[in-house]
Write a protein that holds these residues in place. Structure first.
Motif, PDB file in Angstrom:
ATOM      1  N   MET A 210       0.915  -1.245  -0.089  1.00 43.76           N
ATOM      2  CA  MET A 210       0.144  -0.196  -0.059  1.00 43.76           C
ATOM      3  C   MET A 210       0.935   1.195  -0.082  1.00 43.76           C
ATOM      4  O   MET A 210       1.863   1.257   0.890  1.00 43.76           O
ATOM      5  CB  MET A 210      -0.731  -0.005   1.192  1.00 43.76           C
ATOM      6  CG  MET A 210      -1.881   1.444   1.058  1.00 43.76           C
ATOM      7  SD  MET A 210      -3.319   1.190   2.473  1.00 43.76           S
ATOM      8  CE  MET A 210      -4.366   0.356   1.263  1.00 43.76           C
ATOM      9  N   LEU A 211       0.753   2.347  -0.919  1.00 44.33           N
ATOM     10  CA  LEU A 211       1.612   3.399  -1.161  1.00 44.33           C
ATOM     11  C   LEU A 211       0.471   4.418  -0.693  1.00 44.33           C
ATOM     12  O   LEU A 211      -0.704   4.585  -1.188  1.00 44.33           O
ATOM     13  CB  LEU A 211       1.816   3.588  -2.710  1.00 44.33           C
ATOM     14  CG  LEU A 211       3.371   2.951  -2.936  1.00 44.33           C
ATOM     15  CD1 LEU A 211       3.049   1.150  -2.915  1.00 44.33           C
ATOM     16  CD2 LEU A 211       3.577   3.353  -4.329  1.00 44.33           C
ATOM     17  N   MET A 212       0.779   5.243   0.301  1.00 42.42           N
ATOM     18  CA  MET A 212      -0.100   6.242   0.832  1.00 42.42           C
ATOM     19  C   MET A 212       0.576   7.641   0.781  1.00 42.42           C
ATOM     20  O   MET A 212       1.863   7.922   1.357  1.00 42.42           O
ATOM     21  CB  MET A 212      -0.486   5.952   2.118  1.00 42.42           C
ATOM     22  CG  MET A 212      -1.074   4.456   2.382  1.00 42.42           C
ATOM     23  SD  MET A 212      -1.153   3.860   4.262  1.00 42.42           S
ATOM     24  CE  MET A 212       0.667   3.413   4.392  1.00 42.42           C
ATOM     25  N   ILE A 213      -0.242   8.710   0.477  1.00 44.67           N
ATOM     26  CA  ILE A 213       0.329   9.952   0.190  1.00 44.67           C
ATOM     27  C   ILE A 213      -0.331  10.753   1.285  1.00 44.67           C
ATOM     28  O   ILE A 213      -1.765  10.552   1.424  1.00 44.67           O
ATOM     29  CB  ILE A 213       0.060  10.591  -1.229  1.00 44.67           C
ATOM     30  CG1 ILE A 213       1.034  11.805  -1.433  1.00 44.67           C
ATOM     31  CG2 ILE A 213      -1.315  10.367  -1.677  1.00 44.67           C
ATOM     32  CD1 ILE A 213       1.230  11.992  -2.993  1.00 44.67           C
TER      33      ILE A 213
ATOM     34  N   GLU B  43      -0.772  16.802   8.764  1.00 41.42           N
ATOM     35  CA  GLU B  43      -0.991  15.780   7.704  1.00 41.42           C
ATOM     36  C   GLU B  43      -1.925  14.453   7.823  1.00 41.42           C
ATOM     37  O   GLU B  43      -1.839  13.921   8.982  1.00 41.42           O
ATOM     38  CB  GLU B  43       0.470  15.466   7.023  1.00 41.42           C
ATOM     39  CG  GLU B  43       1.038  16.540   6.576  1.00 41.42           C
ATOM     40  CD  GLU B  43       1.764  17.484   7.475  1.00 41.42           C
ATOM     41  OE1 GLU B  43       1.837  17.117   8.705  1.00 41.42           O
ATOM     42  OE2 GLU B  43       1.661  18.642   6.959  1.00 41.42           O
ATOM     43  N   VAL B  44      -2.753  14.362   6.729  1.00 35.72           N
ATOM     44  CA  VAL B  44      -3.447  12.894   6.826  1.00 35.72           C
ATOM     45  C   VAL B  44      -3.552  12.271   5.540  1.00 35.72           C
ATOM     46  O   VAL B  44      -2.980  12.830   4.643  1.00 35.72           O
ATOM     47  CB  VAL B  44      -5.169  13.387   7.053  1.00 35.72           C
ATOM     48  CG1 VAL B  44      -5.260  14.002   8.398  1.00 35.72           C
ATOM     49  CG2 VAL B  44      -5.453  14.384   5.977  1.00 35.72           C
ATOM     50  N   LEU B  45      -3.855  11.032   5.635  1.00 39.65           N
ATOM     51  CA  LEU B  45      -3.850  10.281   4.281  1.00 39.65           C
ATOM     52  C   LEU B  45      -4.710  10.731   3.318  1.00 39.65           C
ATOM     53  O   LEU B  45      -5.986  11.153   3.816  1.00 39.65           O
ATOM     54  CB  LEU B  45      -4.446   8.789   4.692  1.00 39.65           C
ATOM     55  CG  LEU B  45      -4.376   7.569   3.422  1.00 39.65           C
ATOM     56  CD1 LEU B  45      -3.145   7.597   2.856  1.00 39.65           C
ATOM     57  CD2 LEU B  45      -5.137   6.517   3.870  1.00 39.65           C
ATOM     58  N   CYS B  46      -4.351  11.178   1.945  1.00 43.95           N
ATOM     59  CA  CYS B  46      -5.230  11.811   1.071  1.00 43.95           C
ATOM     60  C   CYS B  46      -5.463  11.036  -0.066  1.00 43.95           C
ATOM     61  O   CYS B  46      -6.130  11.129  -0.951  1.00 43.95           O
ATOM     62  CB  CYS B  46      -4.868  13.223   0.781  1.00 43.95           C
ATOM     63  SG  CYS B  46      -3.192  13.253  -0.193  1.00 43.95           S
ATOM     64  N   GLY B  47      -4.810   9.725  -0.051  1.00 46.10           N
ATOM     65  CA  GLY B  47      -4.877   8.997  -1.377  1.00 46.10           C
ATOM     66  C   GLY B  47      -4.053   7.630  -1.102  1.00 46.10           C
ATOM     67  O   GLY B  47      -3.128   7.865  -0.336  1.00 46.10           O
ATOM     68  N   TYR B  48      -4.464   6.632  -1.792  1.00 45.02           N
ATOM     69  CA  TYR B  48      -3.470   5.539  -1.847  1.00 45.02           C
ATOM     70  C   TYR B  48      -3.483   4.592  -3.128  1.00 45.02           C
ATOM     71  O   TYR B  48      -4.471   4.736  -3.732  1.00 45.02           O
ATOM     72  CB  TYR B  48      -4.077   4.608  -0.463  1.00 45.02           C
ATOM     73  CG  TYR B  48      -5.484   4.043  -0.903  1.00 45.02           C
ATOM     74  CD1 TYR B  48      -5.600   2.635  -1.531  1.00 45.02           C
ATOM     75  CD2 TYR B  48      -6.550   4.721  -0.675  1.00 45.02           C
ATOM     76  CE1 TYR B  48      -6.808   2.228  -1.733  1.00 45.02           C
ATOM     77  CE2 TYR B  48      -7.926   4.150  -1.025  1.00 45.02           C
ATOM     78  CZ  TYR B  48      -7.925   2.920  -1.479  1.00 45.02           C
ATOM     79  OH  TYR B  48      -9.286   2.273  -1.889  1.00 45.02           O
ATOM     80  N   TRP B  49      -2.948   3.541  -3.280  1.00 49.38           N
ATOM     81  CA  TRP B  49      -2.823   2.675  -4.168  1.00 49.38           C
ATOM     82  C   TRP B  49      -2.332   1.320  -3.408  1.00 49.38           C
ATOM     83  O   TRP B  49      -1.515   1.395  -2.718  1.00 49.38           O
ATOM     84  CB  TRP B  49      -1.620   2.900  -5.210  1.00 49.38           C
ATOM     85  CG  TRP B  49      -1.609   4.057  -6.234  1.00 49.38           C
ATOM     86  CD1 TRP B  49      -2.111   4.035  -7.281  1.00 49.38           C
ATOM     87  CD2 TRP B  49      -1.331   5.437  -5.657  1.00 49.38           C
ATOM     88  NE1 TRP B  49      -2.012   5.541  -7.829  1.00 49.38           N
ATOM     89  CE2 TRP B  49      -1.605   6.347  -6.945  1.00 49.38           C
ATOM     90  CE3 TRP B  49      -0.736   5.957  -4.638  1.00 49.38           C
ATOM     91  CZ2 TRP B  49      -1.435   7.747  -6.804  1.00 49.38           C
ATOM     92  CZ3 TRP B  49      -0.476   7.462  -4.581  1.00 49.38           C
ATOM     93  CH2 TRP B  49      -0.800   8.098  -5.773  1.00 49.38           C
ATOM     94  N   LEU B  50      -3.260   0.449  -3.872  1.00 51.47           N
ATOM     95  CA  LEU B  50      -2.909  -0.857  -3.351  1.00 51.47           C
ATOM     96  C   LEU B  50      -2.281  -1.726  -4.642  1.00 51.47           C
ATOM     97  O   LEU B  50      -3.141  -1.795  -5.597  1.00 51.47           O
ATOM     98  CB  LEU B  50      -4.119  -1.478  -2.804  1.00 51.47           C
ATOM     99  CG  LEU B  50      -3.892  -2.980  -2.073  1.00 51.47           C
ATOM    100  CD1 LEU B  50      -2.850  -3.026  -1.006  1.00 51.47           C
ATOM    101  CD2 LEU B  50      -5.191  -3.680  -1.697  1.00 51.47           C
ATOM    102  N   LEU B  51      -1.102  -2.102  -4.576  1.00 47.52           N
ATOM    103  CA  LEU B  51      -0.430  -2.774  -5.707  1.00 47.52           C
ATOM    104  C   LEU B  51       0.061  -4.001  -5.320  1.00 47.52           C
ATOM    105  O   LEU B  51       0.426  -4.665  -4.429  1.00 47.52           O
ATOM    106  CB  LEU B  51       0.823  -1.778  -6.149  1.00 47.52           C
ATOM    107  CG  LEU B  51       0.430  -0.286  -6.405  1.00 47.52           C
ATOM    108  CD1 LEU B  51       1.565   0.399  -6.434  1.00 47.52           C
ATOM    109  CD2 LEU B  51      -0.628  -0.145  -7.283  1.00 47.52           C
ATOM    110  N   GLU B  52       0.150  -5.033  -6.404  1.00 46.50           N
ATOM    111  CA  GLU B  52       0.902  -6.185  -6.318  1.00 46.50           C
ATOM    112  C   GLU B  52       2.198  -5.907  -7.166  1.00 46.50           C
ATOM    113  O   GLU B  52       2.104  -5.707  -8.369  1.00 46.50           O
ATOM    114  CB  GLU B  52      -0.041  -7.127  -6.928  1.00 46.50           C
ATOM    115  CG  GLU B  52       0.533  -8.546  -7.003  1.00 46.50           C
ATOM    116  CD  GLU B  52       0.697  -9.197  -5.690  1.00 46.50           C
ATOM    117  OE1 GLU B  52      -0.459  -9.257  -4.959  1.00 46.50           O
ATOM    118  OE2 GLU B  52       1.594  -9.988  -5.155  1.00 46.50           O
TER     119      GLU B  52
END
Length: 137
Positions: A4-7, A87-96
């Motif tokens: 999980m990549l979180m911005i 700052e808070v989580l504003c978006g994410y990618w769940l990747l394989e």
């Protein structure tokens, strides 16, 4: 392995993206279009490579709520996800991805997203998502 990549961003970042004066660089419609075009291209590339499982931008913190345990087991509802930081989580990618190094390459690409000068971008946090718990259940 899934990653999980979180911005992160702050309410002030969202306000600046909406053209409000927050002391940060105000975004124009062209800035927003450039960002969304970059993100669409990134997501298309990740889908074509088979790495994309899911990814979403999240609404601004002002529209969030936190429900936490209170005295006597009565849940407490508060506005916003505000903690010790702005700052808070504003978006994410769940990747394989094949490896943490590959996930790191993608995170570096995310930071190439165009933003207005002085707006800043990131950070991107990478967390592995284990396929199973660390013990038998």
């Amino acid at each position: 392995m899934k990653y999980m990549l979180m911005i992160q961003a702050s309410q002030a970042d969202y306000d600046a993206m909406n053209g409000k004066d927050t002391g940060k660089a105000r975004w124009t419609e062209a800035d927003l279009k450039a960002m969304f075009q970059f993100m669409a291209a990134l997501n298309n590339d990740l889908a074509e490579s088979g790495e994309m499982i899911d990814g979403q931008g999240l609404s601004e913190p002002a529209q969030a709520r936190v429900v936490s345990p209170g005295e006597g087991g009565v849940p407490v509802v508060a506005d916003g996800p505000y903690g010790e930081t702005k700052e808070v989580l504003c978006g994410y990618w769940l990747l394989e991805c094949a490896s943490l190094d590959r996930a790191t390459e993608i995170a570096k690409r995310i930071l190439e997203c165009p933003v207005p000068e002085g707006a800043g971008n990131g950070p991107v946090t990478i967390r592995a998502v284990p396929d199973s718990p660390p013990c038998d259940i």
